[in-house]
Design a protein around this motif. Structure first.
Motif, PDB file in Angstrom:
ATOM      1  N   LYS A 142       0.826  -1.226   0.000  1.00 56.99           N
ATOM      2  CA  LYS A 142       0.000   0.000   0.000  1.00 56.99           C
ATOM      3  C   LYS A 142       0.849   1.260   0.000  1.00 56.99           C
ATOM      4  O   LYS A 142       0.372   2.345  -0.294  1.00 56.99           O
ATOM      5  N   LYS A 143       2.120   1.135   0.402  1.00 61.99           N
ATOM      6  CA  LYS A 143       2.995   2.324   0.392  1.00 61.99           C
ATOM      7  C   LYS A 143       4.008   2.202  -0.743  1.00 61.99           C
ATOM      8  O   LYS A 143       5.178   2.583  -0.601  1.00 61.99           O
ATOM      9  N   GLY A 144       3.595   1.596  -1.827  1.00 67.28           N
ATOM     10  CA  GLY A 144       4.437   1.525  -3.023  1.00 67.28           C
ATOM     11  C   GLY A 144       5.599   0.550  -2.897  1.00 67.28           C
ATOM     12  O   GLY A 144       6.581   0.653  -3.628  1.00 67.28           O
ATOM     13  N   GLY A 145       5.517  -0.384  -1.941  1.00 69.36           N
ATOM     14  CA  GLY A 145       6.544  -1.419  -1.849  1.00 69.36           C
ATOM     15  C   GLY A 145       7.704  -1.076  -0.932  1.00 69.36           C
ATOM     16  O   GLY A 145       8.638  -1.855  -0.784  1.00 69.36           O
ATOM     17  N   ILE A 146       7.664   0.086  -0.271  1.00 73.32           N
ATOM     18  CA  ILE A 146       8.730   0.431   0.700  1.00 73.32           C
ATOM     19  C   ILE A 146       8.598  -0.523   1.902  1.00 73.32           C
ATOM     20  O   ILE A 146       7.486  -0.813   2.352  1.00 73.32           O
ATOM     21  N   ALA A 147       9.751  -1.024   2.366  1.00 66.08           N
ATOM     22  CA  ALA A 147       9.695  -2.001   3.470  1.00 66.08           C
ATOM     23  C   ALA A 147       9.129  -1.334   4.731  1.00 66.08           C
ATOM     24  O   ALA A 147       9.401  -0.153   4.982  1.00 66.08           O
ATOM     25  N   PHE A 148       8.335  -2.078   5.499  1.00 66.77           N
ATOM     26  CA  PHE A 148       7.833  -1.550   6.780  1.00 66.77           C
ATOM     27  C   PHE A 148       9.007  -1.020   7.613  1.00 66.77           C
ATOM     28  O   PHE A 148       8.893  -0.007   8.287  1.00 66.77           O
ATOM     29  N   SER A 149      10.143  -1.733   7.514  1.00 64.09           N
ATOM     30  CA  SER A 149      11.296  -1.397   8.353  1.00 64.09           C
ATOM     31  C   SER A 149      11.941  -0.059   7.981  1.00 64.09           C
ATOM     32  O   SER A 149      12.813   0.425   8.699  1.00 64.09           O
ATOM     33  N   SER A 150      11.540   0.517   6.849  1.00 62.45           N
ATOM     34  CA  SER A 150      12.083   1.842   6.492  1.00 62.45           C
ATOM     35  C   SER A 150      11.086   2.932   6.849  1.00 62.45           C
ATOM     36  O   SER A 150      11.298   4.107   6.533  1.00 62.45           O
ATOM     37  N   ASP A 151       9.974   2.558   7.457  1.00 59.12           N
ATOM     38  CA  ASP A 151       8.860   3.484   7.600  1.00 59.12           C
ATOM     39  C   ASP A 151       8.321   3.436   9.048  1.00 59.12           C
ATOM     40  O   ASP A 151       7.401   2.672   9.360  1.00 59.12           O
ATOM     41  N   PRO A 152       8.922   4.254   9.932  1.00 62.06           N
ATOM     42  CA  PRO A 152       8.511   4.213  11.340  1.00 62.06           C
ATOM     43  C   PRO A 152       6.999   4.376  11.540  1.00 62.06           C
ATOM     44  O   PRO A 152       6.405   3.676  12.362  1.00 62.06           O
ATOM     45  N   LYS A 153       6.366   5.273  10.756  1.00 64.81           N
ATOM     46  CA  LYS A 153       4.917   5.463  10.927  1.00 64.81           C
ATOM     47  C   LYS A 153       4.163   4.187  10.575  1.00 64.81           C
ATOM     48  O   LYS A 153       3.175   3.832  11.212  1.00 64.81           O
ATOM     49  N   GLY A 154       4.634   3.535   9.517  1.00 67.25           N
ATOM     50  CA  GLY A 154       4.016   2.271   9.092  1.00 67.25           C
ATOM     51  C   GLY A 154       4.129   1.212  10.184  1.00 67.25           C
ATOM     52  O   GLY A 154       3.184   0.458  10.448  1.00 67.25           O
ATOM     53  N   VAL A 155       5.279   1.173  10.856  1.00 68.38           N
ATOM     54  CA  VAL A 155       5.462   0.184  11.931  1.00 68.38           C
ATOM     55  C   VAL A 155       4.530   0.511  13.092  1.00 68.38           C
ATOM     56  O   VAL A 155       3.920  -0.381  13.702  1.00 68.38           O
ATOM     57  N   LYS A 156       4.372   1.800  13.377  1.00 75.12           N
ATOM     58  CA  LYS A 156       3.498   2.219  14.479  1.00 75.12           C
ATOM     59  C   LYS A 156       2.066   1.720  14.205  1.00 75.12           C
ATOM     60  O   LYS A 156       1.428   1.117  15.082  1.00 75.12           O
ATOM     61  N   THR A 157       1.592   1.966  12.995  1.00 74.87           N
ATOM     62  CA  THR A 157       0.236   1.529  12.661  1.00 74.87           C
ATOM     63  C   THR A 157       0.142   0.008  12.733  1.00 74.87           C
ATOM     64  O   THR A 157      -0.823  -0.550  13.278  1.00 74.87           O
ATOM     65  N   LEU A 158       1.149  -0.650  12.183  1.00 75.47           N
ATOM     66  CA  LEU A 158       1.148  -2.112  12.162  1.00 75.47           C
ATOM     67  C   LEU A 158       1.027  -2.687  13.582  1.00 75.47           C
ATOM     68  O   LEU A 158       0.157  -3.524  13.872  1.00 75.47           O
ATOM     69  N   VAL A 159       1.893  -2.200  14.475  1.00 73.45           N
ATOM     70  CA  VAL A 159       1.897  -2.743  15.835  1.00 73.45           C
ATOM     71  C   VAL A 159       0.573  -2.424  16.544  1.00 73.45           C
ATOM     72  O   VAL A 159      -0.023  -3.289  17.204  1.00 73.45           O
ATOM     73  N   LYS A 160       0.092  -1.195  16.374  1.00 72.85           N
ATOM     74  CA  LYS A 160      -1.180  -0.786  17.019  1.00 72.85           C
ATOM     75  C   LYS A 160      -2.325  -1.706  16.592  1.00 72.85           C
ATOM     76  O   LYS A 160      -3.108  -2.175  17.422  1.00 72.85           O
ATOM     77  N   GLU A 161      -2.397  -1.935  15.285  1.00 71.13           N
ATOM     78  CA  GLU A 161      -3.512  -2.728  14.755  1.00 71.13           C
ATOM     79  C   GLU A 161      -3.404  -4.192  15.190  1.00 71.13           C
ATOM     80  O   GLU A 161      -4.398  -4.826  15.516  1.00 71.13           O
TER      81      GLU A 161
END
Ligand SMILES: Cc1cc2nc3c(=O)[nH]c(=O)nc-3n(C[C@H](O)[C@H](O)[C@H](O)COP(=O)(O)O)c2cc1C
Length: 291
Positions: free
Chosen positions: A136-155
């Motif tokens: 959904k973020k154009g293929g950027i790894a979750f590990s390069s995207d702190p906000k993405g990790v935050k959402t991932l862990v929260k959910e």
């Protein structure tokens, strides 16, 4: 017997875990080790990465040996959630060793669906592989995207109350992500996954294999991450990278890890777990370490 370590519901008899993807799906474990050896030496199993649907993985070559290391490009081949639960989970649970499921997803919803899919099963925890690309973020790894990790862990936390670990990538904003994991209620950090690497398998025409580097070559790099992270976060750290001996394992523990995972050691010798624990115990005694 008192557990070696308890984190939330997870009780480890020893600090040694089998790392994701390096012991198949447990099909051959009992060819090399007795049930008793498995139970008394292996603190926890971490499954191969499981995705919602089956994945074929990458075409060959998938493995390439380098001096002191191994590049793998498996592409997360796995049978998918439902087949894993039906065909592999019962045997894994029969060993009576805590089981952590390594989850592979391409978007937050995949991880949430997987966590929900394991809710009714007797698994002890999940480990999120954030080295996966977020489609959904154009293929950027979750590990390069702190906000993405935050959402991932929260959910994921909304649907999963048991032990939850995040397996960090060694590249990217590692410290920032570790701190986010701590704030969002993760129970432990696995430090770390493989390092992006490339091997030349043909000179002319040029043919390369791109994948993740593991094995003794990465041990000093990952040890440094463990050492520094242990001073920055309070979360228990599970070290993973290049552990082939009891001495390697002990080095991780004295640098701040509370437990460790063995990966390529299993590929070299499927009885490594027993040897590493024995050697580590002897060294602990010799140096009067950890009581
Ligand atoms: C063949 C192979 C497959 C792997 N598959 C996965 C996987 O599915 N998910 C994951 O998070 N890590 C995977 N890894 C990474 C290992 O779990 C481990 O973190 C890494 O190899 C570093 O440890 P080592 O140097 O002891 O092997 C794999 C490693 C190898 C060598």
């Amino acid at each position: 017997m008192r557990p070696y370590l308890k984190i939330r519901n997870l009780e480890l008899k020893t600090p040694l875990m089998l790392a994701s993807g390096t012991w198949g799906l447990g099909e051959n474990l009992d060819l090399y080790l007795t049930k008793e050896e498995i139970k008394s030496n292996i603190g926890a199993f971490v499954s191969k990465g499981i995705s919602r649907f089956p994945k074929k993985g990458n075409p060959p070559p998938r493995l390439y040996e380098t001096p002191c290391g191994l590049i793998n490009s498996i592409g997360l081949e796995n049978p998918g959630l439902e087949v894993f639960k039906k065909d592999y989970l019962p045997k894994l649970l029969s060993y009576e060793v805590p089981l952590i499921i390594n989850l592979h997803g391409e978007e937050v919803e995949d991880f949430v669906a997987l966590a929900e899919g394991f809710k009714e099963e007797k698994v002890d925890g999940i480990e999120l592989n954030i080295s996966c690309p977020n489609v959904k973020k154009g293929g950027i790894a979750f590990s390069s995207d702190p906000k993405g990790v935050k959402t991932l862990v929260k959910e994921v936390r909304k649907v999963w109350e048991r032990f939850l670990a995040v397996k960090l990538s060694p590249v990217g904003p590692v410290y920032e992500i570790a701190e986010i994991c701590e704030k969002e209620g993760v129970d432990a950090l696995v430090v770390a996954n493989t390092y992006p690497a490339l091997g030349v398998i043909g000179l002319a025409p040029l043919k390369v294999i791109k994948g993740g580097l593991s094995g003794p070559a990465i041990k000093p790099l990952t040890l440094r991450l463990v050492y520094e992270l242990a001073q920055k976060v309070k979360l228990p750290i599970i070290g993973s990278g290049g552990i082939l001996s009891g001495k390697d394992a002990l080095e991780y523990l004295v640098c701040g890890a509370k437990a460790f995972q063995i990966g390529v050691a299993n590929l070299i010798d499927p009885t490594s777990a027993v040897k590493i624990i024995q050697e580590m115990e002897e060294l602990k005694k010799k140096h009067g370490l950890f009581g």
